[in-house]
Write an enzyme that holds these catalytic residues in place. Structure first.
Site, PDB file in Angstrom:
ATOM      1  N   GLY A   1      -4.834  -6.481  26.646  1.00 14.60           N
ATOM      2  CA  GLY A   1      -3.767  -7.300  26.061  1.00 14.60           C
ATOM      3  C   GLY A   1      -2.408  -7.198  26.720  1.00 14.60           C
TER       4      GLY A   1
ATOM      5  N   VAL B   1     -12.001 -11.729  26.807  1.00 15.91           N
ATOM      6  CA  VAL B   1     -12.880 -11.194  25.761  1.00 15.91           C
ATOM      7  C   VAL B   1     -13.886 -12.208  25.219  1.00 15.91           C
ATOM      8  CG1 VAL B   1     -11.282  -9.373  25.034  1.00 15.91           C
ATOM      9  CG2 VAL B   1     -11.196 -11.608  23.897  1.00 15.91           C
TER      10      VAL B   1
ATOM     11  N   ALA C   1      -4.617 -18.115  19.215  1.00 14.30           N
ATOM     12  CA  ALA C   1      -4.984 -19.288  18.408  1.00 14.30           C
ATOM     13  C   ALA C   1      -4.361 -20.499  19.078  1.00 14.30           C
ATOM     14  CB  ALA C   1      -4.466 -19.155  16.974  1.00 14.30           C
TER      15      ALA C   1
ATOM     16  N   TYR D   1       1.615 -18.705  10.080  1.00 15.88           N
ATOM     17  CA  TYR D   1       0.621 -17.778  10.660  1.00 15.88           C
ATOM     18  C   TYR D   1      -0.793 -18.322  10.486  1.00 15.88           C
ATOM     19  CZ  TYR D   1       3.746 -14.284  12.384  1.00 15.88           C
ATOM     20  OH  TYR D   1       4.694 -13.643  13.127  1.00 15.88           O
TER      21      TYR D   1
ATOM     22  N   LYS E   1      -6.390 -11.676  11.213  1.00 13.57           N
ATOM     23  CA  LYS E   1      -5.899 -10.310  10.985  1.00 13.57           C
ATOM     24  C   LYS E   1      -6.567  -9.688   9.752  1.00 13.57           C
ATOM     25  CE  LYS E   1      -3.096 -10.119  14.497  1.00 13.57           C
ATOM     26  NZ  LYS E   1      -3.601  -9.491  15.738  1.00 13.57           N
TER      27      LYS E   1
ATOM     28  N   THR F   1       7.548 -11.300  21.686  1.00 15.46           N
ATOM     29  CA  THR F   1       6.575 -11.284  22.788  1.00 15.46           C
ATOM     30  C   THR F   1       6.109 -12.711  23.038  1.00 15.46           C
ATOM     31  OG1 THR F   1       4.678 -11.082  21.313  1.00 15.46           O
ATOM     32  CG2 THR F   1       5.690  -9.023  22.035  1.00 15.46           C
TER      33      THR F   1
END
Ligand code: NAP
Length: 257
Positions: A15, A67, A97, A158, A165, A196
């Site tokens: 990551g 991944v 996403a 989100y 999550k 980020t």
């Protein structure tokens, strides 16, 4: 003196996209604690940047790993088997996403968008751990992933990432139960908002940073350095009695009424 000592440990870190990545903050702490690192990058686009960062941590290798591609995961496992023979630390700092699924109506999430977000951001923890298991069980290991409060609260924008999550956190407990007898611990760090690349994809993120700093007990945002330190703690023997937990590193935001 009590300190985090990871000398002789091998760490695989997924990551790192750039110097802002939480995975990079963790990698720096692991290196400072004496671990030998492998950083993986998601595609050719990121290769030179990740290689450049790795170059600042002597002894660190880099390998490609998307991944969603089992062939690439297995190639990393084969490489590390030949190179190291065991893996004591695994850091999962990967999430994705589609942009359209991180704005607007959650109900509008498509099947494909839901599957992609859940595959990259949650299933990959299980899949990579399973494929690395022969390496992880050699000496025992500690696994840490990165999660967010949207796993348990409704957070605007989100959307499907909150679903991912929630799954990631459930998987943390289920994997901890199954891997405990093998001497493998599994935990998650729930970070407060940090600026980020991935975070910037969330609509209204800048407001969220401001809001979190105002409400948090410490009256500020958390730094990526603090997230790195907490992860390094969980990945070290100082946390040898902790597994299946979510550790909140959020400057005291979640516990406030
Ligand atoms: P980041 O630097 O953008 O890191 C996300 C990483 O996931 C990137 O390296 C990205 O690579 C990678 N990734 C995406 N799809 C992938 C795939 N198919 N295969 C392999 N890697 C893939 O952002 P970050 O904020 O540090 O995110 C790290 C973790 O922290 C995520 O799980 C995130 O949800 C979590 N988190 C972040 C915050 C925050 O506020 N920043 C708070 C709580 C939790 P590409 O750039 O190539 O897509």
């Amino acid at each position: 003196m009590l300190s985090i000592d990871l000398a002789g440990r091998h760490a695989l870190v997924l990551g790192v996209a750039n110097h802002r990545s939480l995975a990079w903050a963790i990698a720096q702490k692991l290196h400072a604690a004496g671990a030998t690192l492998c950083l993986t990058y998601a595609g050719e686009r990121l290769r030179s940047g990740v290689e450049e960062l790795a170059g600042t941590l002597p002894g660190t290798i880099t390998l490609p790993m998307d991944v969603t591609d089992d062939t690439q995961i297995d190639a990393v496992a084969a490489d590390l088997t030949a190179r190291w023979g065991s893996l004591e630390v695994l850091v999962h700092g990967v999430a994705y996403a589609n942009k359209e699924d991180l704005e607007g109506s959650f109900l509008a999430t498509s099947r494909a968008g839901f599957q992609l977000a859940l595959e990259v951001s949650a299933f990959s923890l299980l899949n990579v751990s399973q494929r690395m298991l022969p390496l992880l069980e050699k000496q025992g290991a500690s696994i840490v992933s990165l999660t967010y409060l949207a796993a348990e609260r409704a957070v605007p924008s989100y959307n499907v990432m909150g679903s991912a999550k929630a799954v990631l956190e459930q998987m943390t407990r289920q994997m901890a139960m199954e891997l405990g007898p093998k001497g493998i611990r599994v935990n998650a760090v729930s970070a407060g908002p940090v600026n980020t690349l991935a975070a910037r994809g969330i609509r209204g993120f800048t407001d969220k940073l401001k809001d979190a700093a105002e409400k948090a007990a410490l009256k500020r945002n958390v730094s990526k350095d603090e997230v790195g330190s907490a992860a390094a703690f969980l990945l070290s023997d100082l946390a040898s009695g902790i597994t299946g937990e979510v550790l909140y590193v959020d400057a005291g935001y979640r516990m406030m009424a």
